[in-house]
Design an enzyme around this catalytic site. Structure first.
Site, PDB file in Angstrom:
ATOM      1  N   SER A   7      34.344  37.969 -32.149  1.00  0.00           N
ATOM      2  CA  SER A   7      33.969  38.664 -30.934  1.00  0.00           C
ATOM      3  C   SER A   7      33.507  38.031 -30.269  1.00  0.00           C
ATOM      4  O   SER A   7      33.700  37.250 -29.889  1.00  0.00           O
ATOM      5  CB  SER A   7      33.067  40.176 -31.550  1.00  0.00           C
ATOM      6  OG  SER A   7      31.709  39.532 -31.361  1.00  0.00           O
ATOM      7  N   LYS A   8      33.540  39.115 -28.440  1.00  0.00           N
ATOM      8  CA  LYS A   8      33.034  38.653 -27.167  1.00  0.00           C
ATOM      9  C   LYS A   8      32.218  37.513 -27.345  1.00  0.00           C
ATOM     10  O   LYS A   8      31.282  36.556 -27.069  1.00  0.00           O
ATOM     11  CB  LYS A   8      32.986  40.028 -26.076  1.00  0.00           C
ATOM     12  CG  LYS A   8      34.574  40.178 -25.925  1.00  0.00           C
ATOM     13  CD  LYS A   8      34.019  40.338 -24.339  1.00  0.00           C
ATOM     14  CE  LYS A   8      35.446  39.996 -23.809  1.00  0.00           C
ATOM     15  NZ  LYS A   8      36.329  41.239 -23.843  1.00  0.00           N
ATOM     16  N   ARG A   9      30.758  38.476 -28.365  1.00  0.00           N
ATOM     17  CA  ARG A   9      29.893  37.933 -28.585  1.00  0.00           C
ATOM     18  C   ARG A   9      29.589  36.302 -29.603  1.00  0.00           C
ATOM     19  O   ARG A   9      28.826  35.664 -29.298  1.00  0.00           O
ATOM     20  CB  ARG A   9      28.926  39.127 -29.756  1.00  0.00           C
ATOM     21  CG  ARG A   9      27.592  38.894 -30.109  1.00  0.00           C
ATOM     22  CD  ARG A   9      27.053  39.806 -30.542  1.00  0.00           C
ATOM     23  NE  ARG A   9      27.885  40.376 -31.939  1.00  0.00           N
ATOM     24  CZ  ARG A   9      27.702  40.063 -33.137  1.00  0.00           C
ATOM     25  NH1 ARG A   9      26.468  38.447 -33.485  1.00  0.00           N
ATOM     26  NH2 ARG A   9      28.430  40.168 -34.563  1.00  0.00           N
ATOM     27  N   HIS A  10      30.623  36.252 -29.885  1.00  0.00           N
ATOM     28  CA  HIS A  10      30.279  34.773 -30.917  1.00  0.00           C
ATOM     29  C   HIS A  10      30.788  34.152 -29.885  1.00  0.00           C
ATOM     30  O   HIS A  10      31.552  33.219 -30.244  1.00  0.00           O
ATOM     31  CB  HIS A  10      31.597  34.854 -31.775  1.00  0.00           C
ATOM     32  CG  HIS A  10      30.536  35.525 -33.260  1.00  0.00           C
ATOM     33  ND1 HIS A  10      31.090  37.006 -33.306  1.00  0.00           N
ATOM     34  CD2 HIS A  10      29.852  35.046 -34.424  1.00  0.00           C
ATOM     35  CE1 HIS A  10      30.337  37.339 -34.214  1.00  0.00           C
ATOM     36  NE2 HIS A  10      29.321  36.460 -34.617  1.00  0.00           N
ATOM     37  N   GLY A  11      32.499  35.267 -28.362  1.00  0.00           N
ATOM     38  CA  GLY A  11      32.982  33.342 -27.393  1.00  0.00           C
ATOM     39  C   GLY A  11      34.305  33.576 -27.751  1.00  0.00           C
ATOM     40  O   GLY A  11      35.159  32.631 -27.409  1.00  0.00           O
TER      41      GLY A  11
END
Ligand code: GLU
Length: 468
Positions: free
Chosen positions: A248-252
């Site tokens: 997800s965005k959180r992971h890049g």
């Protein structure tokens, strides 16, 4: 049985992004695998922009995809195909399928569809549209009423895909429904457009994310209905975050330009990292493009999701920075740091690049070269310049001023002499000297710093901090 692409004369792969968002990690990896597979076999790699979703497709996203592929060195053969421009051809195929009895005009009303949906919900069954028009006499069609064109999907038996990554996967045909090929406004659906385009472009191998595996079972009947050779499928597992959750965005899960611009990653490091995400060749970690092209095959693609690991990417990046050409690195970091003198940067690069994990660090490491006197000091440097440092620096100034030939050897001899005369270790002299010359506690080797700055600038910076 229809023909297959098991032994095509030429292998044709494609990358088919939807320009509804930027090119992200997973998309870039799909592109790389398709590129490598085609190049390994001396085949063709095509690009198709799937811009049929008019509301969500944007020009900036198209630009980011094309720019990202170029940055990664993934050149495609011929011109990019834009799917929307081929809508007439898609419709033509749908009409041919109606004429040949493989598709039909469905006049179901919104109420009839709602009734089937509610019945399916009540029975806790997935919705599978059963249209009364499938087997109706076309003569009974209501004149002038809107209709969609539906595929007459097989209902008996099962469909098996020998996927090159997932293995043999079977779905009962009863689980599939008569998907829509043309909407009531005459526009083609995604499912139809993909198949027609892949066929017309001569695509032999469809290599894509395994989120499309279900679609393959819905797309195959369209090939069969038209008597077209079926592609070989290879559905690659998705990329997960380090914690195992879907990326997800959180992971890049951001556009790949963020890796270039914000993280300072070199394209060859990114390529190498993408390659290793889901594909392996023994324990090899550092794999050049040439080597990858020679080795790449679908058998090396793993079946389980791979995990994104920023640390690994940075380690690879450090390796490729050290291997990169100095003038190229200088040109890359000059705009990051706002440095004008790329000649000086190039000269400094062998010592600068030994320490950097990314281009931003590399640029920061070069800052001292361009700093103006008196230098801004960070806290650690300022601490190093207290106590007896001003006296030491005065002694260093005198010794260095006497150096005629400003080279490493002479500089080292002069600095060592000062340390001996003062009865201290070399490090105790080098630390305040570094702080005075760079404004920081860490920098390349002190003799490299002196040599790069030159005599006049070095003496000026020392004079700014010494006791007079
Ligand atoms: N356009 C689809 C996507 O971006 C890919 C379709 C395909 O590869 O068949 O997910």
């Amino acid at each position: 049985m229809s023909a297959t692409n098991d032994n095509p004369a030429t292998i044709v792969t494609r990358f088919a992004p939807s320009p509804t968002g930027y090119l992200h990690l997973g998309g870039a990896r799909t592109a790389l695998f398709n590129w490598l597979y085609a190049r390994h076999h001396g085949g063709t790699f095509l690009l198709r922009i799937e811009d049929t979703d008019r509301a969500r497709s944007t020009q900036p996203a198209i630009d980011a995809i094309l720019g990202g592929l170029k940055w990664l060195g993934l050149d495609w053969d011929g011109d990019a195909v834009f799917q929307f421009a081929r809508a007439d051809r898609h419709a033509e195929v749908a009409h041919q399928m109606v004429a040949s009895g493989h598709a039909y005009r469905c006049y179901m009303t919104a109420e009839e569809i709602t009734a089937q949906r509610e019945a399916a919900q009540a029975a806790k069954q997935p919705l599978r549209i059963r249209s009364p028009w499938r087997d109706a006499d076309p003569a009974t069609a209501p004149a002038g009423q809107p209709f969609v064109v539906r595929l007459k999907a097989p209902r008996d038996g099962a469909t098996t895909i020998e996927d090159r990554v997932q293995g043999s996967v079977t779905v009962q045909n009863a689980e599939l429904d008569d998907l829509i090929l043309l909407r009531s406004d005459g526009t083609p659906t995604y499912m139809l457009a993909v198949v027609v385009d892949d066929h017309d472009m001569g695509v032999t191998h469809v290599i894509r994310g395994d989120d499309h595996l279900n679609n393959a079972f819905r797309q195959l009947p369209i090939y069969k209905a038209n008597g077209w050779p079926e592609p070989i499928y290879a559905h690659i597992p998705l990329i997960h975050g380090t914690d195992g959750a879907k990326l997800s965005k959180r992971h890049g899960a951001v556009g790949i330009e963020a890796y270039r611009d914000e993280l300072g990653i070199l394209p060859e490091a990114f390529d190498n990292y993408l390659l290793r995400l889901g594909w392996g060749h023994g324990d090899d970690e550092i794999i050049s493009r040439e080597q990858a092209t020679e080795w790449f095959d679908l058998a090396g693609v793993g079946k389980s999701p791979s995990r994104f690991d920023l640390k690994k990417l940075e380690n690879l990046n450090g390796h490729y920075i050290r291997a990169a050409d100095d003038a190229r690195l200088a040109a890359l970091i000059a705009p990051i740091g706002g440095y004008a003198d790329t000649e000086l940067l190039t000269r400094a690069m062998p010592v600068l690049k030994a320490r950097a994990a990314n281009l931003n660090e590399l640029s920061e490491g070069a800052r001292f070269l361009f700093a103006h006197r008196p230098l801004d000091l960070d806290q650690a440097a300022s601490d190093l310049l207290g106590g007896t440092a001003p006296q030491l620096l005065a002694a260093l100034h005198a010794a260095l001023d006497a150096v005629q030939q400003w080279d490493q050897e002479a500089l080292e001899a002069a600095v060592r002499q000062v340390a001996e005369a003062q009865g201290v270790k070399l490090g105790q002299v080098a630390q305040p000297l570094r702080a005075a010359l760079t404004g920081r506690k860490t920098s390349p080797g002190i003799f490299d710093v002196l040599a790069l700055l030159g005599k006049e600038e070095s003496l000026g910076r020392i004079a700014d901090r010494m006791a007079v």
